[in-house]
Design a protein around this motif. Structure first.
Motif, PDB file in Angstrom:
ATOM      1  N   MET A   1      33.228  49.305  40.280  1.00  0.00           N
ATOM      2  CA  MET A   1      32.959  50.199  39.144  1.00  0.00           C
ATOM      3  C   MET A   1      33.699  51.530  39.345  1.00  0.00           C
ATOM      4  O   MET A   1      34.375  52.034  38.451  1.00  0.00           O
ATOM      5  CB  MET A   1      31.439  50.417  39.016  1.00  0.00           C
ATOM      6  CG  MET A   1      30.981  51.360  37.926  1.00  0.00           C
ATOM      7  SD  MET A   1      31.198  53.107  38.283  1.00  0.00           S
ATOM      8  CE  MET A   1      30.096  53.345  39.685  1.00  0.00           C
ATOM      9  N   ASN A   2      33.583  52.058  40.572  1.00  0.00           N
ATOM     10  CA  ASN A   2      34.217  53.334  40.879  1.00  0.00           C
ATOM     11  C   ASN A   2      35.743  53.223  40.740  1.00  0.00           C
ATOM     12  O   ASN A   2      36.392  54.110  40.182  1.00  0.00           O
ATOM     13  CB  ASN A   2      33.815  53.752  42.294  1.00  0.00           C
ATOM     14  CG  ASN A   2      34.090  55.203  42.578  1.00  0.00           C
ATOM     15  OD1 ASN A   2      34.043  56.046  41.683  1.00  0.00           O
ATOM     16  ND2 ASN A   2      34.391  55.499  43.830  1.00  0.00           N
ATOM     17  N   ALA A   3      36.288  52.098  41.226  1.00  0.00           N
ATOM     18  CA  ALA A   3      37.751  51.900  41.156  1.00  0.00           C
ATOM     19  C   ALA A   3      38.243  51.900  39.708  1.00  0.00           C
ATOM     20  O   ALA A   3      39.361  52.346  39.427  1.00  0.00           O
ATOM     21  CB  ALA A   3      38.131  50.587  41.847  1.00  0.00           C
TER      22      ALA A   3
ATOM     23  N   TYR B   1      31.068  55.200  32.204  1.00  0.00           N
ATOM     24  CA  TYR B   1      30.614  56.402  31.491  1.00  0.00           C
ATOM     25  C   TYR B   1      29.134  56.610  31.766  1.00  0.00           C
ATOM     26  O   TYR B   1      28.323  55.772  31.401  1.00  0.00           O
ATOM     27  CB  TYR B   1      30.857  56.245  29.976  1.00  0.00           C
ATOM     28  CG  TYR B   1      32.318  56.379  29.616  1.00  0.00           C
ATOM     29  CD1 TYR B   1      32.841  57.599  29.215  1.00  0.00           C
ATOM     30  CD2 TYR B   1      33.183  55.299  29.737  1.00  0.00           C
ATOM     31  CE1 TYR B   1      34.178  57.745  28.927  1.00  0.00           C
ATOM     32  CE2 TYR B   1      34.533  55.438  29.453  1.00  0.00           C
ATOM     33  CZ  TYR B   1      35.021  56.659  29.051  1.00  0.00           C
ATOM     34  OH  TYR B   1      36.356  56.814  28.775  1.00  0.00           O
ATOM     35  N   SER B   2      28.778  57.738  32.418  1.00  0.00           N
ATOM     36  CA  SER B   2      27.351  57.948  32.701  1.00  0.00           C
ATOM     37  C   SER B   2      26.673  58.786  31.626  1.00  0.00           C
ATOM     38  O   SER B   2      25.445  58.932  31.657  1.00  0.00           O
ATOM     39  CB  SER B   2      27.146  58.580  34.077  1.00  0.00           C
ATOM     40  OG  SER B   2      27.467  59.943  34.043  1.00  0.00           O
ATOM     41  N   PHE B   3      27.440  59.348  30.694  1.00  0.00           N
ATOM     42  CA  PHE B   3      26.809  59.884  29.494  1.00  0.00           C
ATOM     43  C   PHE B   3      26.639  58.663  28.604  1.00  0.00           C
ATOM     44  O   PHE B   3      27.466  58.356  27.738  1.00  0.00           O
ATOM     45  CB  PHE B   3      27.662  60.969  28.837  1.00  0.00           C
ATOM     46  CG  PHE B   3      27.774  62.215  29.667  1.00  0.00           C
ATOM     47  CD1 PHE B   3      26.708  62.675  30.427  1.00  0.00           C
ATOM     48  CD2 PHE B   3      28.944  62.957  29.695  1.00  0.00           C
ATOM     49  CE1 PHE B   3      26.812  63.827  31.201  1.00  0.00           C
ATOM     50  CE2 PHE B   3      29.056  64.102  30.467  1.00  0.00           C
ATOM     51  CZ  PHE B   3      27.990  64.538  31.218  1.00  0.00           C
TER      52      PHE B   3
ATOM     53  N   ALA C   1      39.646  55.180  37.820  1.00  0.00           N
ATOM     54  CA  ALA C   1      40.952  55.789  38.109  1.00  0.00           C
ATOM     55  C   ALA C   1      41.736  55.985  36.806  1.00  0.00           C
ATOM     56  O   ALA C   1      41.658  55.154  35.896  1.00  0.00           O
ATOM     57  CB  ALA C   1      41.739  54.898  39.060  1.00  0.00           C
ATOM     58  N   THR C   2      42.449  57.094  36.747  1.00  0.00           N
ATOM     59  CA  THR C   2      43.283  57.358  35.573  1.00  0.00           C
ATOM     60  C   THR C   2      44.621  56.661  35.767  1.00  0.00           C
ATOM     61  O   THR C   2      45.537  57.199  36.366  1.00  0.00           O
ATOM     62  CB  THR C   2      43.489  58.883  35.414  1.00  0.00           C
ATOM     63  OG1 THR C   2      42.208  59.505  35.524  1.00  0.00           O
ATOM     64  CG2 THR C   2      44.096  59.241  34.073  1.00  0.00           C
ATOM     65  N   VAL C   3      44.678  55.443  35.316  1.00  0.00           N
ATOM     66  CA  VAL C   3      45.898  54.638  35.518  1.00  0.00           C
ATOM     67  C   VAL C   3      46.234  53.916  34.218  1.00  0.00           C
ATOM     68  O   VAL C   3      45.393  53.763  33.346  1.00  0.00           O
ATOM     69  CB  VAL C   3      45.705  53.570  36.627  1.00  0.00           C
ATOM     70  CG1 VAL C   3      45.640  54.204  37.995  1.00  0.00           C
ATOM     71  CG2 VAL C   3      44.462  52.734  36.358  1.00  0.00           C
TER      72      VAL C   3
END
Ligand SMILES: Cc1cc2nc3c(=O)[nH]c(=O)nc-3n(C[C@H](O)[C@H](O)[C@H](O)COP(=O)(O)O)c2cc1C
Length: 203
Positions: A92-94, A46-48, A97-99
């Motif tokens: 982090m990027n992985a 979360y970058s917010f 994913a919406t899983v």
């Protein structure tokens, strides 16, 4: 004279991409681990995200929509923040994913148990904050209309710092090369020592 591109966001920005999150940037990343009431592990960036109080330390992240992380914090009252570093960027990027899978497993990340809360820590991350929920605030527009965004705030109740990040007890911010979110779909910044400058506050 400076020419400004002026717009009122409610009426559109008239640019190819919304620039606000390229302007409020780079942002630190809240890499948040939680568990569901049934014990299912969750990890997502979360970058917010930021720290909002010094003593006691209170940090928070904002979920655009009611996602699993906010649902888990609401249900269990706990989360862990993990520092995202350049070496962990792909993992982090992985985890975004919406899983339905366990994102620790999905991203090939080893975990460590926490001391005071249930969610696990990312073992390869050099700093972890164990947090207890203080507030979940639904955002509103200036006119008081509800926005489907949820600011999750938590008190940091336990801190783990890899001692390799300390010089004579002073935390070295750039040593782990933290990564920060820029704008657009792909931009990130890496924090390195060369980027640092120093300035004292006026007395
Ligand atoms: C670097 C990065 C920053 C992100 N920041 C946010 C954010 O601030 N708020 C948000 O709602 N989603 C953000 N996302 C998207 C979430 O990580 C993504 O929706 C994820 O699937 C949410 O997981 P969860 O449903 O398990 O909580 C971000 C993704 C990336 C890669």
């Amino acid at each position: 004279m400076t020419e400004y591109h002026f717009y009122e966001p409610a009426n559109g920005h008239r640019l190819p991409h919304d620039p606000t999150n390229a302007i409020i940037a780079p942002r630190p990343i809240g890499w948040i681990s939680t568990v569901s009431p049934a014990g299912k592990r969750n990890l997502a960036p979360y970058s917010f995200f930021n720290q909002f109080n010094y003593r006691p330390p209170i940090i928070g992240f904002c979920s655009t929509g009611w996602k699993d992380s906010v649902a888990n914090v609401e249900a269990t009252g706990e989360f862990v923040w993990n520092l995202a570093t350049e070496a962990l960027a792909g993992a982090m990027n992985a985890t975004s994913a919406t899983v339905e899978d366990d994102e620790f497993v999905l991203a090939g990340l080893d975990s460590l148990p926490s001391r005071l809360v249930k969610p696990d820590r990312v073992a390869a991350s050099p700093v972890h904050f164990e947090c207890r929920k203080t507030q979940i605030v639904q955002l509103q527009t200036a006119d008081g209309a509800d926005v489907d965004s949820w600011l999750v705030l938590g008190e940091v109740v336990a801190v783990h710092i890899d001692t390799a990040m300390l010089d004579d007890g002073i935390y070295q911010t750039a040593r782990s090369i933290p990564i920060m979110r820029g704008g657009g779909p792909t931009d990130y910044f890496a924090v390195r020592e060369e980027a640092k400058f120093q300035m004292r506050r006026p007395a």
